[in-house]
Scaffold this active site. Structure first.
Site, short mmCIF file in Angstrom:
data_model
loop_
_atom_site.label_atom_id
_atom_site.label_comp_id
_atom_site.label_asym_id
_atom_site.label_seq_id
_atom_site.Cartn_x
_atom_site.Cartn_y
_atom_site.Cartn_z
N THR A 296 7.90 47.82 -23.35
CA THR A 296 7.73 46.40 -23.04
C THR A 296 6.27 46.08 -22.80
O THR A 296 5.49 46.93 -22.36
CB THR A 296 8.55 45.99 -21.79
OG1 THR A 296 8.10 46.75 -20.67
CG2 THR A 296 10.03 46.20 -22.01
N ASN B 262 3.89 43.97 -20.50
CA ASN B 262 3.89 43.36 -19.18
C ASN B 262 2.95 42.16 -19.22
O ASN B 262 1.75 42.29 -19.45
CB ASN B 262 3.41 44.38 -18.14
CG ASN B 262 3.70 43.93 -16.73
OD1 ASN B 262 4.84 43.69 -16.36
ND2 ASN B 262 2.65 43.80 -15.92
N GLU C 111 8.49 40.94 -18.55
CA GLU C 111 8.42 42.06 -19.49
C GLU C 111 9.02 41.65 -20.82
O GLU C 111 10.12 41.11 -20.87
CB GLU C 111 9.16 43.27 -18.93
CG GLU C 111 8.56 43.79 -17.62
CD GLU C 111 9.40 44.90 -17.01
OE1 GLU C 111 8.90 46.02 -16.87
OE2 GLU C 111 10.56 44.62 -16.67
#
Length: 321
Positions: free
Chosen positions: A208, A210, A264
């Protein structure tokens, strides 16, 4: 479209047309109704359609504790307005000097001297000048004296309620992004910078990005299906933005005992490094609330379902413009 920040930068081609003044936060259906009339009036007077807006919102200076998070950043607002046919957008720097002008002084300085406007188009809740003393009745007095036309456009309703930035803000705060999309006539979008996170998603097989430094309203906690706009990394497409299907987690990771709220973004079918790059995220549908799972295996199974559902939502959605 280049945004005009100072009236001294206003080109001659931007003068002598029709003008709409306001914040235009979100550029929703009500704003689009105003712009439609603005374009008609501009054609009638033989001049350009101009939107004059404020950066930042005056409330941020006058009553910062009461200033809600915006729905759009200035360049996004300009992009949306240009897409509707607006010729130029003035994002005037809001300062004490501007806010101290009386209604008559504001009208003379901005509408007459700077813009040389021949017509104005506003919504019914338009106020201008110091202490919001200028109402639409006052504006009609001033435009009539100046030999200009004024259209006060009726608000737009949806399901028996007025379309407004505050209503859209409430929907987004509740996670009702699909309903917000209907009132915006476009998916709700945020932007931020990709920073390093804990890296836990990559270890689970779902890396992911951030996202931090988000300067607009963030939807309610939950998992969403959406799209993300990123800069490509290298080669002939370097820095050329592209859109990708994205599963978005807004909130903490309770399965790992975390309470910190994070944004995320897992991009489907994208493997380039994103750290330090800007990203824009559109929200299409809220899939589920944030949940705590009994094991990593249970979490991974749910993430697989989230990704599959995200893919289906994006395929079914209106193509990205």
């Amino acid at each position: 479209m280049p945004i005009i920040r100072q009236l001294e930068q206003l080109p001659a081609a931007a003068r002598g047309g029709a003008v709409a003044i306001g914040n235009f936060d979100g550029v929703h259906l009500g704003h689009r109704h105003i712009v439609d009339q603005l374009l008609r009036r501009a054609e009638e007077v033989g001049g350009p359609p101009i939107v004059f807006t404020f950066d930042p919102h005056p409330v941020r200076i006058l009553r910062p504790e009461h200033c809600p998070p915006p729905l759009t950043w200035t360049t996004r607002k300009a992009e949306l307005l240009a897409g509707l046919g607006v010729f130029k957008i003035v994002a005037y720097p809001t300062d004490e000097a501007l806010l101290s002008l009386s209604a008559a002084e504001f009208f003379q300085k901005i509408v007459i001297d700077a813009l040389d406007a021949k017509a104005m188009v506003e919504g019914p809740n338009f106020y201008f000048g110091k202490n919001r003393e200028g109402t639409t009745d006052k504006l009609r007095e001033l435009t009539t004296a100046a030999g200009m036309s004024l259209d006060v456009v009726e608000p737009v309703e949806d399901e028996g309620e007025l379309v407004s930035s505050s209503r859209i803000r409430a929907l987004i705060t509740e996670g009702q992004v699909a309903a917000a999309t209907r009132l915006l006539d476009a998916p709700y979008r945020i932007r931020g910078m990709v920073t390093h996170g804990a890296g836990r998603g990559a270890k689970l097989g779902f890396p992911t990005a951030n996202l931090e430094a988000i300067d607009t309203l963030v939807p309610a906690q939950g998992v969403y299906a959406g799209r993300a706009r990123v800069e490509n990394g290298s080669g002939q497409n370097a820095n050329r933005p592209s859109w990708h299907a994205a599963a978005v987690n807004l909130g903490p990771n309770p399965t790992f005992g975390e309470s910190q709220t994070k944004t995320e973004v897992h991009l489907l079918d994208h493997n380039d490094a994103l750290y330090g790059k800007p990203m824009e995220v559109e929200f299409l549908k809220r899939l589920r609330p944030i949940e705590r799972f009994d094991s990593q295996e249970a979490l991974v199974e749910q993430l697989k379902k989230d990704i599959e559902q995200t893919r289906e939502v994006v395929i079914a959605a209106k193509p990205q413009a």
